[in-house]
Structure formats: C-alpha cells, structure tokens
Design an enzyme around this catalytic site. Structure first.
Site, PDB file in Angstrom:
ATOM      1  N   SER A   1       0.836  -1.188   0.000  1.00 48.94           N
ATOM      2  CA  SER A   1       0.000   0.000   0.000  1.00 48.94           C
ATOM      3  C   SER A   1       0.877   1.248   0.000  1.00 48.94           C
ATOM      4  O   SER A   1       1.825   1.347   0.787  1.00 48.94           O
ATOM      5  CB  SER A   1      -0.910   0.017   1.240  1.00 48.94           C
ATOM      6  OG  SER A   1      -1.621   1.230   1.321  1.00 48.94           O
ATOM      7  N   LYS A   2       0.556   2.173  -0.892  1.00 46.81           N
ATOM      8  CA  LYS A   2       1.306   3.446  -0.916  1.00 46.81           C
ATOM      9  C   LYS A   2       0.643   4.387   0.092  1.00 46.81           C
ATOM     10  O   LYS A   2      -0.027   5.375  -0.265  1.00 46.81           O
ATOM     11  CB  LYS A   2       1.307   4.040  -2.324  1.00 46.81           C
ATOM     12  CG  LYS A   2       2.325   5.160  -2.535  1.00 46.81           C
ATOM     13  CD  LYS A   2       2.390   5.536  -4.010  1.00 46.81           C
ATOM     14  CE  LYS A   2       3.312   6.729  -4.229  1.00 46.81           C
ATOM     15  NZ  LYS A   2       4.738   6.415  -3.975  1.00 46.81           N
ATOM     16  N   ALA A   3       0.807   4.036   1.352  1.00 45.19           N
ATOM     17  CA  ALA A   3       0.165   4.750   2.453  1.00 45.19           C
ATOM     18  C   ALA A   3       1.075   5.867   2.958  1.00 45.19           C
ATOM     19  O   ALA A   3       2.306   5.738   2.958  1.00 45.19           O
ATOM     20  CB  ALA A   3      -0.160   3.783   3.589  1.00 45.19           C
TER      21      ALA A   3
END
Length: 339
Positions: A183-185
C-alpha cells in the site's frame, strides 16, 4: 522554556551546498487550483481541519504520477495503473475511494488544464478526514484531493545524466506482518524521511534500505535495479518494496530491448560488486547510481544497459519514441483519450 509561535528549529537542516531551501512560494510556483472532493479550489484555500484523522494517524494513501510535454500535447504516463494502485492501497486499509476511476481521470485532466501546465507532477491523495479522533478510523469520511505542480527530476538533471552517490541506510524497511508495504500509504513514508535525512546529512543524494533480513529492499522513494553480466536484477515484492509502476515499466522495456530480468533477493554486497545500478520511480524516473558507500559502481559512470533503459523510458514518456504499449493518456478535460 517557552517557544515563540512560529519558531522553527534549523538545527537538523541539511540542505546541500548551492541548493536554496524550498518554500511554499517557489516549490509550487504557478499553481492556482487544487481539486478537492469534486471541485476546484484556489491554492490558498485548499485546507483541511487540524483534527482530520489522517493528520494524526497517517490514515491516507497517495500516488505520484507525471504528465509530460509531448508533440501531441501534454500526456499522463500510465494514469490507469496509478489509479488502480490508488484504489488498492486504500482497500488494504478497509477504505473505498468515493470517486470512480473515470471521475478521477477527468478530474486529473481538468486540474492540469486549469493550472495551464503542459508538464507537471500529479499527486492524488485520499485520507480519512474530520470525524472522530481515535485509532479506529471507520467513522471518518474519506476526503480526496488532486494537486499538480512543476517538478523536475527528483534526484536532479545531473543525476539523470551522470549518476548519483548513495549510501546503505541504517534504517530498515518494515518487516512482514507490521505494516503493508504494497500500500502506498502516507504513514509508510516516515521511515523514508529518516532514510533521506540521514543520507543527505552525510553527503549522499539518497539512501538504500535493507529489509528485515538484511537483504536489499529499495530507496526511500524509488525501486532499484542492478545489472550483473548484462542481466537486470531487482528485489521481489517480498522484499518489503512498493510495487512500482515505473519498475513494471522498466521490466517491460527491458523485454522489448532483449534484456533479461530476474527478480531475486539481493545481498548487500551485490550493491558493491554489480556492473551497474539504478533507481527508478515516477519522481526519480531512471537515475543511475555511480557509487554506494563511496565504492564506485562499475567504473563510476552510468553503464550501457542503464543508459539504454533510461533513454528508452524518457523517449516513450515524452512521445519521442512510439507509445507501443498505450501508456500515455492525452490531457483532455472533456474525455481522456489514449494518445
């Protein structure tokens, strides 16, 4: 001690010599409008509440996308794939982006046109906004913004041509079962900040992180490729890396050029003994690495495989080389169409 309002410590600043510190004035020069929750908002009025959940707990996801100037007009590189990852990043955190991919595509094109840019960096952001404050996030609304601004190569134009000097960071990537690196959190980039600050404080352009097992992972904001005996080697997704869109592009371009690619775990010492090494990412594009921990990579200059990949990549995204894979989306507010 009472700290005056507006006081900022400069004790830990490490701006390289000759590089002026950025301010909101010059970093976003020319930006007039930001898309927020379905409408265009003036730059100075694009604000969120101080009690927004994402500000306190990092409960947000984002994307980095580029729009390039091409002979056919401004075109966005792999927009569909970026928006797909945008959705999937929030899905992992039990959230759903409240706009369709078509709506986000149109909004992206519209905000580029509204600002009058023919090339720019694009930053979609979705975060949990003002609702309740506590670790549990599902009572908070999901806000979505899209910002665009002019941004040159992340590691510098000279870096693109001649390579950059990097170090192996003392900070490691998250272990499996801690936070999801697919996830590109927003919160994932706290460790990236530590890597970047450490590297620059010690005179390097960037740092390379190892994973929990001490094997090579990625840069603070870039994926990594090595060249060994003419073969591209890149860490697998299980090395706590982000599934990069540019990484996927490099693999495809390598196949087009007849260059073999293997995805395998890389020991740290491979960084010192490989023939070539380069970063890739939306911001960094394809940037050669000329040294690691002050040990030259190869002969200390960008190698032939890196140069071929870099030139092919930059040729495709700028429209100088045929878009044979349909990666470019022409900027049209009315209907986004492939170039």
């Amino acid at each position: 001690m009472t700290v005056p309002i507006g006081f900022r410590s400069t004790r830990f600043e490490a701006v390289p010599k000759g590089v002026p510190p950025l301010s909101a004035t010059n970093a976003f020069d020319g930006v007039k409008w930001i898309w927020m929750n379905g409408r265009q908002v003036e730059f100075d009025k694009a604000q969120v509440h101080v009690l927004s959940h994402g500000l306190h707990y990092g409960s947000g996801v984002f994307e980095g996308i580029r729009c390039y100037r091409t002979p056919e007009g401004p075109a966005i590189f792999r927009l569909e794939e970026h928006l797909e990852r945008f959705e999937n990043s929030f899905k992992i955190y039990r959230g759903e982006i409240p706009y369709s991919r078509k709506e986000l595509t149109e909004a992206t094109c519209e905000i580029i046109q509204a600002n009058g840019f023919d090339e720019c960096y694009i930053r979609p952001l979705a975060f949990r906004g003002l609702g309740t404050l506590g670790v549990y996030p599902l009572n908070c609304p999901i806000d979505v913004t899209i910002a665009v601004w002019p941004w040159g190569s992340y590691l510098g134009e000279d870096g693109i041509r001649n390579g950059v000097d990097v170090c192996v960071s003392s900070w490691r990537r998250a272990a499996p079962g801690t936070i999801p690196t697919l996830s590109k959190a927003t919160g994932n980039y706290l460790s990236s900040q530590l890597m970047k600050m450490e590297a620059m404080a010690n005179g390097y352009a960037e740092g390379i992180a190892l994973d929990v097992e001490g094997l090579v992972s990625e840069g603070s904001g870039e994926n990594l490729f090595a060249v060994v005996n003419g073969v591209l080697v890149t860490p697998p997704l299980t090395a706590s890396i982000l599934p990069g869109i540019t990484r996927r592009t490099v693999v495809r371009l390598a196949a087009d050029l007849g260059i073999d690619v293997v995805r395998e775990r890389m020991p740290r010492e491979m960084l010192y003994t490989c023939d070539e090494l380069f970063f890739c990412g939306t911001a960094a594009e394809v940037t050669p690495i000329r040294s690691v921990d002050r040990i030259p990579v190869g002969d200390g200059r960008p190698g032939p495989v890196t140069a071929r990949i870099r030139d092919e990549y930059l040729g495709v995204v700028t429209g100088r080389i045929e878009d044979r894979h349909g990666w470019l989306t022409r900027v049209r507010a009315e209907s986004a169409m492939p170039v």
